[in-house]
Design an enzyme around this catalytic site. Structure first.
Site, PDB file in Angstrom:
ATOM      1  N   LYS A  13       5.788   3.660  -4.450  1.00 37.38           N
ATOM      2  CA  LYS A  13       5.265   2.456  -4.975  1.00 37.38           C
ATOM      3  C   LYS A  13       5.253   2.660  -6.552  1.00 37.38           C
ATOM      4  O   LYS A  13       4.771   3.712  -6.820  1.00 37.38           O
ATOM      5  CB  LYS A  13       4.154   2.071  -4.348  1.00 37.38           C
ATOM      6  CG  LYS A  13       3.484   0.727  -4.977  1.00 37.38           C
ATOM      7  CD  LYS A  13       2.092   0.750  -4.051  1.00 37.38           C
ATOM      8  CE  LYS A  13       1.547  -0.621  -4.449  1.00 37.38           C
ATOM      9  NZ  LYS A  13       0.111  -0.945  -3.771  1.00 37.38           N
ATOM     10  N   SER A  21      -0.176  -4.922  -1.021  1.00 38.10           N
ATOM     11  CA  SER A  21       0.750  -4.905  -2.548  1.00 38.10           C
ATOM     12  C   SER A  21       1.913  -3.959  -2.315  1.00 38.10           C
ATOM     13  O   SER A  21       2.807  -3.819  -3.178  1.00 38.10           O
ATOM     14  CB  SER A  21      -0.142  -4.704  -3.523  1.00 38.10           C
ATOM     15  OG  SER A  21      -0.702  -3.488  -3.643  1.00 38.10           O
ATOM     16  N   SER A  29      -3.657  -3.308   1.335  1.00 39.88           N
ATOM     17  CA  SER A  29      -2.342  -3.267   0.724  1.00 39.88           C
ATOM     18  C   SER A  29      -1.461  -2.295   1.326  1.00 39.88           C
ATOM     19  O   SER A  29       0.050  -2.204   0.788  1.00 39.88           O
ATOM     20  CB  SER A  29      -2.548  -2.927  -0.919  1.00 39.88           C
ATOM     21  OG  SER A  29      -2.909  -3.961  -1.647  1.00 39.88           O
TER      22      SER A  29
END
Length: 559
Positions: free
Chosen positions: A170, A250, A274
């Protein structure tokens, strides 16, 4: 004579370099397209968060991402790729390692396989998920070096299973050689060293393949906006239904990339949901660990109270492997634990017998979700002891203030410790807000209400400490009443439905594919347990996954 030879070598190298630059200048792998028709088609989507304003990034040129490895990737033929497909696609890490050991596969071919898939799908505007936003330009050569070591007889039994496995990260996780943007244009030049967990991955031999998109600032920027959108990377799309289903957030890119088999696994981060949300939405296995089990140093923060990285994989076995490869005490992270919690690496191999399981089931979910209800019936039939209960009502007052005040302080600390002021011109939330306001159409098409809320939050230090204490107690009460009373191994939830309670309790949660709705949208079963019960949750998840192998490849990403 030696001078003439040296001059000749320099001339040849220069010519080769110029030739390569010419090739790269002439090659156009991707061309921006007009996405207005797609945006218009989603204008009436029943989910308001999917009524997009933008799909493509207005700042990221995919040619810059994909050209450096184009020459290597273009050497792979479709026939060679198809030959590798059954050896790698959807295979777990131990199976892939077995193929390498038997000589049917090399680390170089493994990397090139994933690069081929990424180029195949991400450079086609009809299939792109807007997921991969950076690639490690050295990854092919790094894989070749591992192959050379293999030829020299490096003992595989002393290697961590993650050795040689291509991993995506990420893009809020600091990684040397690639920018760490958190999806924000304000950080698009953020050149950093490796975060602690990336150091651990590399120490254990993992190959960092690249970076993936995310909800900008880990979905703590705009209010009511699409998950998976960032000004830097554009709108991440769900492989099970592009522009049909949400990606979750996210860690949107981590979930979509694993679902589409762009890497062996990916790392996400969670503050509240997330990892659980995008894992569930993309039918992959995601683990949000106990706060402190994994280091947060070198990760763009929201909250030092609640943040944690975690593994996102295609199966439970790989999840345990990736989690164990990131473990380690980090003296720079105040929450980092020194204790060595055993059994994590082997947990994915040792399923808990159903006859030994005691699982808490939330009564309201049984009454309202037919897939969850059927899953509970199946677990009971398999031999698990099921205890249905209603959690106590507890308040979550002040939750937003934890995020507001922590981020106001923690982002400032991150920027001071990691960002080069010559390249990154912001040093606070206020700076980001001002930066974004200079070009709202490109930088904040959905506004920045949450960042403005951070600036306006007047919670005092004393008030914040009281909020944290109360919420931790309330979160634990929510689960512990049943866990303790009925001596349960875990509480079963759906997706990220109870992520907020697990977040404030600082409890771990593992989500495993549970099936698909009639629409085709993925849905997952989430196991929540007490602090540092990761190994137990993984063993439970492994048993469930073995008995009920629900994950199915997204149909447009099977070849």
């Amino acid at each position: 004579m030696k001078k003439h030879v040296l001059l000749l070598v320099i001339i040849i190298l220069s010519a080769c370099k110029n030739k390569q630059e010419t090739i790269n200048e002439n090659v156009v792998l991707w061309t921006p397209y007009n996405d207005s028709a797609e945006i218009a088609a989603n204008a009436d989507h029943e989910n308001g968060r999917m009524q997009y304003k933008l799909i493509q990034s207005k700042v990221l040129d995919k040619n810059e991402v994909f050209l450096p490895l184009y020459e290597e990737t273009s050497k792979v033929t479709e026939a060679e790729y198809q030959k590798l497909l059954p050896l790698i696609l959807e295979q777990d890490i131990f199976t892939i390692r077995k193929h390498i050991k038997e000589g049917n596969l090399t680390y170089e071919k493994l990397v090139l396989f994933y690069l081929y898939r990424i180029y195949k799908y991400e450079l086609d505007n009809a299939t792109t998920l807007n997921t991969v936003i950076a690639l490690n330009e050295d990854v092919v050569e790094q894989a070749r070096e591992l192959d050379r070591l293999n030829e020299k007889g490096v003992a595989t039994q002393i290697q961590h299973p993650i050795y040689g496995m291509p991993i995506l990260l990420k893009d809020n996780i600091n990684t040397l050689g690639m920018k760490t943007t958190a999806g924000s244009i304000a950080l698009m030049n953020n050149e950093v060293d490796d975060s602690f967990i990336v150091q651990q991955l590399k120490k254990n031999g993992a190959l960092i393949l690249g970076k993936v998109n995310l909800s900008e600032w880990a979905y703590f920027l705009c209010s009511g906006c699409p998950v998976g959108y960032s000004a830097y990377g554009g709108q991440t799309l769900n492989p099970y239904g592009r522009k049909v289903f949400e990606t979750g957030g996210s860690s949107s890119g981590s979930g979509t990339a694993v679902a589409a088999n762009y890497a062996v696994a990916a790392v996400g981060t969670e503050t509240s949901g997330s990892i659980l949300s995008p894992s569930s939405q993309n039918s992959v296995v995601g683990l949000k660990p106990t706060i402190g089990l994994l280091s947060r140093s070198g990760i763009v923060p929201i909250s030092s109270t609640l943040d944690t990285p975690g593994p996102m994989t295609k199966n439970v076995k790989d999840n345990a492997i990736l989690l164990s490869a990131m473990l380690g005490y980090d003296e720079l992270d105040a929450a980092s634990v020194k204790e060595n919690y055993p059994g994590i690496l082997s947990a994915g191999l040792h399923a808990t017998p159903f006859s030994e399981m005691r699982l808490g089931v939330i009564k309201e979910l049984v009454q309202t979700d037919s897939i969850y209800k059927k899953t509970i019936e199946d677990l009971k039939e398999a031999g698990a002891t099921i205890v249905e209960f209603t959690p106590p009502e507890v308040t979550m007052n002040g939750f937003l203030s934890i995020l507001n005040i922590d981020m106001r302080n923690d982002l400032k600390s991150y920027l001071k410790q990691h960002a080069n002021p010559e390249l990154v011109k912001i040093s606070s939330i206020s700076d980001v807000v001002s930066f974004n306001n200079l070009d709202s159409l490109v930088r904040i098409p959905y506004g920045q209400a949450l960042f403005e809320g951070i600036i306006n939050d007047s919670t005092t230090t004393a008030e914040l400490e009281e909020i944290k204490s109360n919420l931790e107690k309330n979160g634990r009460t929510f689960f512990d009443n049943a866990l303790d009373k009925y001596k349960l191994d875990a509480v079963l939830s759906i997706n990220n439905y109870h992520a907020g309670y697990a977040a404030v309790a600082k409890y771990p949660a593992l989500t495993v594919p549970m099936g698909y709705k009639t629409s085709g949208e993925p849905i997952s079963l989430t196991f929540i347990g007490k602090q540092f019960s990761e190994a137990n949750l993984l063993r439970l998840g492994k048993s469930y996954e073995e008995k009920f192998p629900n994950r199915v490849l997204p149909k447009d990403y099977q070849n």
